[in-house]
Write a protein that holds these residues in place. Structure first.
Motif, short mmCIF file in Angstrom:
data_model
loop_
_atom_site.label_atom_id
_atom_site.label_comp_id
_atom_site.label_asym_id
_atom_site.label_seq_id
_atom_site.Cartn_x
_atom_site.Cartn_y
_atom_site.Cartn_z
N ALA A 25 10.79 95.12 17.65
CA ALA A 25 10.34 95.69 18.93
C ALA A 25 8.93 96.26 18.85
O ALA A 25 8.30 96.48 19.89
CB ALA A 25 11.31 96.78 19.39
N LEU A 26 8.42 96.48 17.66
CA LEU A 26 7.12 97.12 17.48
C LEU A 26 5.99 96.10 17.46
O LEU A 26 6.01 95.16 16.67
CB LEU A 26 7.11 97.94 16.19
CG LEU A 26 7.89 99.25 16.21
CD1 LEU A 26 8.06 99.80 14.80
CD2 LEU A 26 7.18 100.28 17.09
N GLU A 46 17.73 84.39 13.44
CA GLU A 46 17.80 84.88 14.81
C GLU A 46 16.70 85.88 15.16
O GLU A 46 16.59 86.29 16.31
CB GLU A 46 19.17 85.53 15.04
CG GLU A 46 20.33 84.54 14.96
CD GLU A 46 21.67 85.22 14.94
OE1 GLU A 46 21.71 86.48 15.02
OE2 GLU A 46 22.70 84.52 14.84
N LEU A 47 15.88 86.27 14.18
CA LEU A 47 14.83 87.22 14.45
C LEU A 47 13.75 86.61 15.34
O LEU A 47 13.42 85.43 15.22
CB LEU A 47 14.18 87.69 13.15
CG LEU A 47 15.02 88.57 12.22
CD1 LEU A 47 14.24 88.86 10.94
CD2 LEU A 47 15.40 89.88 12.91
N SER A 48 13.17 87.43 16.21
CA SER A 48 12.08 86.95 17.05
C SER A 48 10.75 86.93 16.29
O SER A 48 9.78 86.35 16.76
CB SER A 48 11.95 87.83 18.30
OG SER A 48 11.67 89.17 17.94
N LYS A 49 10.72 87.59 15.12
CA LYS A 49 9.52 87.58 14.28
C LYS A 49 9.89 87.13 12.87
O LYS A 49 9.69 87.84 11.90
CB LYS A 49 8.89 88.98 14.22
CG LYS A 49 8.43 89.52 15.56
CD LYS A 49 7.85 90.92 15.41
CE LYS A 49 7.37 91.48 16.72
NZ LYS A 49 6.83 92.86 16.58
N PRO A 50 10.46 85.94 12.73
CA PRO A 50 10.95 85.52 11.40
C PRO A 50 9.82 85.29 10.42
O PRO A 50 8.76 84.76 10.76
CB PRO A 50 11.70 84.22 11.71
CG PRO A 50 11.02 83.68 12.93
CD PRO A 50 10.63 84.90 13.73
N GLY A 51 10.07 85.73 9.19
CA GLY A 51 9.12 85.49 8.12
C GLY A 51 9.79 84.71 7.00
O GLY A 51 10.68 83.89 7.25
#
Length: 312
Positions: A25-26, A46-51
């Motif tokens: 969210a940040l 499922e992360l919106s900021k996958p690394g």
């Protein structure tokens, strides 16, 4: 401010439930890498900021440019992981309890200072807006109960894993006087209730005195029914604070006040204390400030006093 990468080491239930949602969210966090023995699986997908995904935390630390690392592993491994991360040039956040002993806390804060890196213990409840400065006006006494049940198979029942109620719930008691009044106790008395067969404490009661005649009475542990409550008392005033130590991000916190015999309710809008905490950590990273050293060391000193009192 430029966004930074976050490397999450360990996929504890707390990390899945609170750390990952706050991190994505940040705006200040660009991507989230995960190091877990199981690789992260669908959680990372499922992360919106996958690394990147790693199965070995050492390889993750060694193969990542200096970034922000969040350590959410078994308590007994915190010091080893944090030490390695700091030496590799990373800023570090570590689940509470940050470290098992005061000596280790002092060592690793000193290392963080020498490296010019942030080291923060995730006592995130204190960042919830319910703990605004006006909450404690006229307050001289606090009664706290925090008893989240923990099943016997959990590592918190295992001494070698850094278990026990002093480490698991101790950070909440240790930080409370600091959060309410910005002071440490000058007198601590502890009675241990339940123990494992090898003597590891599972529940305890505490009475602590603070400068200026302030006191905290508390019941902490994980062998009784769940309670999470805080009562604040002073001359002519009483405040009931629900869910003080783990308010969900979507919860409107209704403070119940009695002031000079008049009852009222004051509502505090929902807030994600982990997101607010991580935002403060990012500010410290960018500005090169050291405001997280003092809370970590203060709480470690108070936990050490709890342990010594129980021995007496």
């Amino acid at each position: 401010m430029p966004a930074v990468k976050l490397l999450l080491i360990g996929l504890s239930r707390f990390a899945r439930r609170r750390v990952l949602p706050a991190a994505v969210a940040l705006d200040g966090i660009e991507t989230v890498d995960v190091a877990s023995a199981h690789g992260g699986g669908s959680v990372v997908d499922e992360l919106s900021k996958p690394g990147r995904r790693y199965t070995d935390w050492r390889a993750a630390l060694d193969g990542t440019e200096p970034a922000l690392v969040y350590v959410s592993t078994v308590n007994s491994t915190h010091a080893e992981v944090v030490r390695h991360a700091l030496r590799r040039g990373h800023h570090v956040v570590v689940d509470k309890p940050a470290f098992l002993t005061l000596d280790t806390a002092e060592e690793l804060v000193a290392l963080a200072r020498s490296q010019g890196r942030v080291l923060a213990e995730a006592t995130n409840y204190a960042f919830h807006p319910v703990f605004s400065p006006d909450l404690t006006k006229g307050i001289t006494k606090a009664v706290a109960v925090f008893t989240p049940p923990v099943p016997p198979e959990d590592f918190r029942h295992d001494r070698s894993s850094g278990g026990g109620a002093f480490l698991d719930t101790g950070p909440y008691f240790a930080s409370l006087g600091r959060v309410l009044w910005d002071v440490e106790p000058d007198d601590v008395h502890v009675i241990v209730g339940d123990r494992t067969p090898d003597g590891l404490e599972l529940a305890y009661s505490v009475l602590a005195g603070y400068p200026g005649g302030r006191t905290i009475v508390g019941q902490f542990g994980f062998t009784t029914h769940y309670r999470n409550a805080l009562q604040l008392l002073g001359p002519g005033v009483a405040i009931d604070v629900p869910r003080p130590f783990s308010a969900p991000p979507d919860l409107t916190v209704d403070l119940h006040l009695e002031v000079d015999g008049r009852h009222q309710t004051r509502s505090v809008l929902p807030a994600d204390s982990m997101e607010l905490f991580l935002a403060a950590v990012l500010d410290a990273v960018h500005e090169g400030t050291r405001e997280f050293d003092s809370p970590l060391l203060s709480d470690a000193r108070t936990r050490a006093r709890v342990v010594q009192s129980a021995k007496r």
